[in-house]
Design a protein around this motif. Structure first.
Motif, PDB file in Angstrom:
ATOM      1  N   THR A 267       0.664  -1.120  -0.044  1.00 33.59           N
ATOM      2  CA  THR A 267       0.095  -0.018  -0.008  1.00 33.59           C
ATOM      3  C   THR A 267       0.941   1.152   0.066  1.00 33.59           C
ATOM      4  O   THR A 267       0.419   2.285  -0.585  1.00 33.59           O
ATOM      5  N   MET A 268       1.972   1.242   0.641  1.00 34.79           N
ATOM      6  CA  MET A 268       2.895   2.412   0.616  1.00 34.79           C
ATOM      7  C   MET A 268       3.653   2.235  -0.609  1.00 34.79           C
ATOM      8  O   MET A 268       4.044   3.793  -1.042  1.00 34.79           O
ATOM      9  N   ALA A 269       3.888   1.486  -1.326  1.00 31.59           N
ATOM     10  CA  ALA A 269       4.597   1.557  -2.653  1.00 31.59           C
ATOM     11  C   ALA A 269       4.189   2.572  -3.668  1.00 31.59           C
ATOM     12  O   ALA A 269       2.848   2.451  -4.110  1.00 31.59           O
ATOM     13  N   GLY A 270       5.150   3.295  -3.962  1.00 32.76           N
ATOM     14  CA  GLY A 270       4.557   4.452  -5.118  1.00 32.76           C
ATOM     15  C   GLY A 270       4.041   5.387  -4.361  1.00 32.76           C
ATOM     16  O   GLY A 270       3.978   6.580  -5.140  1.00 32.76           O
ATOM     17  N   ARG A 271       3.910   5.513  -3.127  1.00 33.27           N
ATOM     18  CA  ARG A 271       3.209   6.508  -2.277  1.00 33.27           C
ATOM     19  C   ARG A 271       4.050   7.119  -1.291  1.00 33.27           C
ATOM     20  O   ARG A 271       4.144   8.439  -0.920  1.00 33.27           O
ATOM     21  N   VAL A 272       4.906   6.350  -0.517  1.00 29.22           N
ATOM     22  CA  VAL A 272       5.907   6.884   0.322  1.00 29.22           C
ATOM     23  C   VAL A 272       7.153   6.924  -0.190  1.00 29.22           C
ATOM     24  O   VAL A 272       7.604   5.773  -0.475  1.00 29.22           O
ATOM     25  N   ASP A 273       7.746   8.299  -0.416  1.00 27.60           N
ATOM     26  CA  ASP A 273       8.943   8.182  -0.926  1.00 27.60           C
ATOM     27  C   ASP A 273      10.238   8.369   0.351  1.00 27.60           C
ATOM     28  O   ASP A 273      10.103   9.355   0.755  1.00 27.60           O
ATOM     29  N   ALA A 274      10.685   7.316   0.949  1.00 27.06           N
ATOM     30  CA  ALA A 274      11.339   7.277   1.929  1.00 27.06           C
ATOM     31  C   ALA A 274      12.748   8.028   1.837  1.00 27.06           C
ATOM     32  O   ALA A 274      13.300   8.645   2.714  1.00 27.06           O
ATOM     33  N   GLN A 409      -6.374   0.382   5.674  1.00 22.20           N
ATOM     34  CA  GLN A 409      -7.158   1.589   5.840  1.00 22.20           C
ATOM     35  C   GLN A 409      -6.458   2.729   6.717  1.00 22.20           C
ATOM     36  O   GLN A 409      -6.185   3.666   6.765  1.00 22.20           O
ATOM     37  N   VAL A 410      -6.072   1.910   7.946  1.00 23.73           N
ATOM     38  CA  VAL A 410      -5.302   2.925   9.154  1.00 23.73           C
ATOM     39  C   VAL A 410      -4.065   3.590   8.339  1.00 23.73           C
ATOM     40  O   VAL A 410      -3.808   4.721   8.596  1.00 23.73           O
ATOM     41  N   LEU A 411      -3.460   2.727   7.621  1.00 23.48           N
ATOM     42  CA  LEU A 411      -1.909   3.083   6.951  1.00 23.48           C
ATOM     43  C   LEU A 411      -2.590   4.227   5.993  1.00 23.48           C
ATOM     44  O   LEU A 411      -1.868   5.474   5.848  1.00 23.48           O
ATOM     45  N   SER A 412      -3.649   4.063   5.274  1.00 19.58           N
ATOM     46  CA  SER A 412      -4.104   5.163   4.302  1.00 19.58           C
ATOM     47  C   SER A 412      -4.300   6.438   4.888  1.00 19.58           C
ATOM     48  O   SER A 412      -3.834   7.572   4.339  1.00 19.58           O
ATOM     49  N   PHE A 413      -4.856   6.384   6.103  1.00 17.06           N
ATOM     50  CA  PHE A 413      -5.021   7.782   6.889  1.00 17.06           C
ATOM     51  C   PHE A 413      -3.749   8.285   7.248  1.00 17.06           C
ATOM     52  O   PHE A 413      -3.623   9.559   7.187  1.00 17.06           O
ATOM     53  N   TYR A 414      -2.786   7.401   7.677  1.00 21.37           N
ATOM     54  CA  TYR A 414      -1.535   8.008   8.080  1.00 21.37           C
ATOM     55  C   TYR A 414      -1.026   8.828   6.593  1.00 21.37           C
ATOM     56  O   TYR A 414      -0.391  10.009   6.830  1.00 21.37           O
ATOM     57  N   LEU A 435       8.415  11.405  10.664  1.00 21.54           N
ATOM     58  CA  LEU A 435       7.127  10.807  10.315  1.00 21.54           C
ATOM     59  C   LEU A 435       7.133   9.793   9.218  1.00 21.54           C
ATOM     60  O   LEU A 435       6.957   8.767   9.415  1.00 21.54           O
ATOM     61  N   ILE A 436       8.100  10.027   8.298  1.00 20.43           N
ATOM     62  CA  ILE A 436       8.206   9.133   7.148  1.00 20.43           C
ATOM     63  C   ILE A 436       9.209   8.036   7.677  1.00 20.43           C
ATOM     64  O   ILE A 436       8.955   6.830   7.268  1.00 20.43           O
ATOM     65  N   ASP A 437      10.174   8.224   8.234  1.00 19.71           N
ATOM     66  CA  ASP A 437      11.241   7.240   8.826  1.00 19.71           C
ATOM     67  C   ASP A 437      10.433   6.289   9.633  1.00 19.71           C
ATOM     68  O   ASP A 437      10.709   5.216   9.721  1.00 19.71           O
ATOM     69  N   THR A 438       9.470   6.917  10.496  1.00 19.89           N
ATOM     70  CA  THR A 438       8.729   5.932  11.430  1.00 19.89           C
ATOM     71  C   THR A 438       7.700   5.130  10.699  1.00 19.89           C
ATOM     72  O   THR A 438       7.663   3.704  11.206  1.00 19.89           O
ATOM     73  N   LEU A 439       7.195   5.629   9.573  1.00 19.04           N
ATOM     74  CA  LEU A 439       6.094   4.779   9.038  1.00 19.04           C
ATOM     75  C   LEU A 439       6.846   3.833   8.053  1.00 19.04           C
ATOM     76  O   LEU A 439       6.197   2.460   8.533  1.00 19.04           O
ATOM     77  N   THR A 569       7.915   2.978  19.122  1.00 19.98           N
ATOM     78  CA  THR A 569       7.525   3.904  18.035  1.00 19.98           C
ATOM     79  C   THR A 569       6.860   5.160  18.450  1.00 19.98           C
ATOM     80  O   THR A 569       6.629   5.437  19.537  1.00 19.98           O
ATOM     81  N   GLN A 570       6.689   5.980  17.411  1.00 21.50           N
ATOM     82  CA  GLN A 570       6.045   7.406  17.888  1.00 21.50           C
ATOM     83  C   GLN A 570       4.565   6.886  18.554  1.00 21.50           C
ATOM     84  O   GLN A 570       3.885   6.113  17.819  1.00 21.50           O
TER      85      GLN A 570
END
Length: 610
Positions: A267-274, A409-414, A435-439, A569-570
């Motif tokens: 779900t993060m792939a292509g959306r979260v640029d670490a 779904q929860v991840l999507s809200f983050y 935030l990104i590093d933690t996610l 974690t946070q």
């Protein structure tokens, strides 16, 4: 809520339909039935109870024919029984139908048909459709179907076979999901994609008011309002077939719990640029002007998705300082919500077909709001009708009790919260990086939890004979407590309630007595000491407390009977981790009680009726 399946081709239809229905049992398992047109007549067999009951009957007396329909039922009108099982036929057995949905005006139609001398065999709303088709038959099946559905009010997906046109299979939908599988010398209909994947990966996703006419060689789609043919692109399914199978796990639920780390990564792939510490949503492309225009956000959902929305409220308000209200979809549409063009409405549905949520979406758009959908099913009604869509990449979820659909779904809200905060510049670049590093660490941390479950198994054994179990938490922990309590209720059938810990002294403590099990979530660092105070209140009254905390908060063991730790974690992100032990406790409790974990009583996966 029910599942329907149909086949036309060169092979015997009975076994293909039954195999498809087996994959649709999560939509209902009060009864199951099949009707086959053998060219001379329509033969039916159906049985109350699980799939195996009908399979045993068919093994003794198989139905012959290459055209047929089948149904697995979640009872709405009429108790589970052989008579109320689908398929239903008219008196002359010229038509057989299977139905998913609710015919709201069935009593009115039934009275008219009874006045014509029709004798009904069941208590269901669905049977009126078969008799109505017979009553209105004018020599042309398509014309008859069109006239019949014009008389129906409510929601329906219908599969129809008829003696009047034995070499065709008909299907039509309104407000209930239906897909058509396009194969080689065979075509299929189904409520959901997994049921057809053994035969084809090419599907048409029907829209409201569309009639599908299937032969073994072709599929024609017709708009019944305009009589015009519908040119629809084929949707190519790229799921791995193994995703819809157990793969060595005892239950789908356990498999899906263990699939959560991968589902989060996908779900993060292509959306979260670490690397650049950003969240990107090509499907949104919101501007600062758009975000600043929305002075209020509603999150609307049902059940587990509603609990995900409670997490979303906390995340979005914390990161963007925009007010968010979370509403139960079945209440939202009926209370004249204050929604306009300055409102963003976020609707959440695993299946994308949840009737109450779909109605809330339509009501919101009617009032001028922009609607963002979070769903797991591409091509679903909610995905098609929303203004923007975030697809969670959980893959097919078969167990009725949702796990990986919830966490994605929860991840999507983050991700949405961080994305909005980037645009609105309500967080600093350093906060964004943190935030990104933690996610991105969360899937690996979740894997760590899943590798250590023995203590949770033991705890589940200790509570499985309890009459009541309570969950408490503060802030984000309270939202997770609601989900943990729901999971336990769903599959163990133990009475369970979740409370905001600060409310204990306002009445709830009266329910606590010697030995009462309480699961206390204490992962919010700012509220840690407050929660310890609530735990002490419980212990003073004899409660048996399991404390769930982050690693590092080791002094909690002094105040509880058992402890469970999640990786540090946070505090904002603990819901993605703390829910996993609660899922496992529910699973092992139900398992110890001998319950059918994947198919809890009275429930179905996709709630397509109000």
């Amino acid at each position: 809520m029910c599942g329907i399946m149909g086949y036309i081709g060169t092979q015997e239809s009975q076994n293909i339909i039954m195999n498809g229905l087996k994959k649709l049992e999560y939509r209902g398992y009060d009864s199951v039935g099949v009707a086959v047109n053998n060219g001379d007549s329509i033969q039916t067999n159906k049985a109350e109870g699980r799939f195996e009951n009908l399979q045993n009957l068919l093994n003794e007396s198989p139905l012959q024919g290459t055209v047929g329909i089948g149904h697995t039922r979640w009872a709405t009108h009429g108790r589970p029984s052989d008579e109320n099982s689908h398929p239903h036929t008219d008196t002359k057995k010229d038509f057989a139908i299977v139905h998913n949905g609710i015919i709201e005006n069935y009593l009115e139609v039934k009275k008219e048909l009874e006045d014509q001398g029709v004798v009904f065999q069941s208590e269901t709303d669905s049977e009126v459709v078969a008799h109505l088709l017979s009553s209105l038959y004018d020599g042309d099946v398509v014309s008859t179907i069109k006239k019949a559905v014009q008389r129906l009010e409510g929601a329906y997906a219908l599969g129809i076979v008829t003696e009047h046109d034995p070499n065709k299979l008909f299907a039509i939908r309104h407000d209930s999901p239906l897909i058509v599988g396009k194969g080689e010398c065979e075509n299929l209909i189904s409520s959901d994609i997994p049921a057809v994947l053994e035969h084809t990966r090419d599907v048409y996703i029907l829209e409201d008011g569309e009639l599908a006419i299937l032969t073994e060689d072709e599929v024609k789609l017709l708009d019944i309002q305009t009589d015009e043919p519908v040119n629809r692109e084929i949707f190519r399914v790229d799921w791995d077939m193994e995703q819809a199978e157990k793969n060595g796990y005892d239950h789908f639920m356990l498999k899906e719990i263990h699939e959560q780390p991968k589902a989060l990564q996908t779900t993060m792939a292509g959306r979260v640029d670490a690397e650049n510490h950003q969240v990107q949503f090509e499907e949104l492309n919101w501007t600062p002007e758009q975000l600043n225009k929305w002075n209020k956000i509603y999150i609307v959902a049902c059940g587990t998705a509603y609990h995900a929305g409670l997490i979303g409220k906390g995340v979005i308000e914390e990161l963007t300082r925009t007010p968010v209200e979370v509403e139960i979809a079945s209440e939202f549409r009926y209370r004249r919500p204050i929604v306009d063009e300055n409102t963003l409405v976020m609707v959440v549905s695993q299946s994308g077909e949840t009737a109450d949520t779909l109605a809330a979406l339509r009501e919101s758009q009617k009032k001028g709001a922009n609607v963002l959908a979070i769903t797991n099913v591409v091509g679903s009604s909610i995905a098609r009708e929303a203004d923007q869509v975030i697809l969670t990449m959980a893959g097919p979820e078969i167990a009725v009790a949702s796990t990986k659909a919830y966490t994605t779904q929860v991840l999507s809200f983050y991700m949405v919260g961080i994305y909005m905060a980037q645009i609105k510049e309500t967080i600093s670049s350093q906060e964004q990086k943190t935030l990104i590093d933690t996610l991105v660490q969360t899937p690996d941390q979740m894997e760590g939890i899943l590798e250590h479950v023995k203590g949770l198994q033991w705890y589940a054994e200790s509570i499985q004979n309890s009459d009541h179990v309570f969950f408490i938490g503060r802030g984000m922990d309270y939202a997770v407590s609601l989900e943990g309590s729901l999971k336990l209720k769903e599959i163990s059938y133990i009475h369970s309630e979740a409370y905001a810990a600060g409310e204990l002294k306002h009445g709830t403590l009266a329910l606590i007595e010697e030995g009462t099990p309480v699961i206390a979530l204490n992962t919010q660092e700012e509220l840690y000491d407050k929660m310890l105070g609530n735990i002490k209140e419980l212990k003073a009254r004899g409660a048996q407390v399991l404390g769930l905390a982050m690693e590092g908060n080791l002094n909690i063991w002094q105040y509880v009977d058992e402890t469970c730790y999640i990786p540090a974690t946070q505090s904002l992100f603990t819901p993605l981790l703390s829910v996993v032990p609660l899922q496992l406790i529910s699973y092992y409790t139900a398992l110890g009680l001998g319950n059918d974990v994947d198919k809890p009583r009275n429930l179905a996966k996709s709630v397509t009726v109000e």
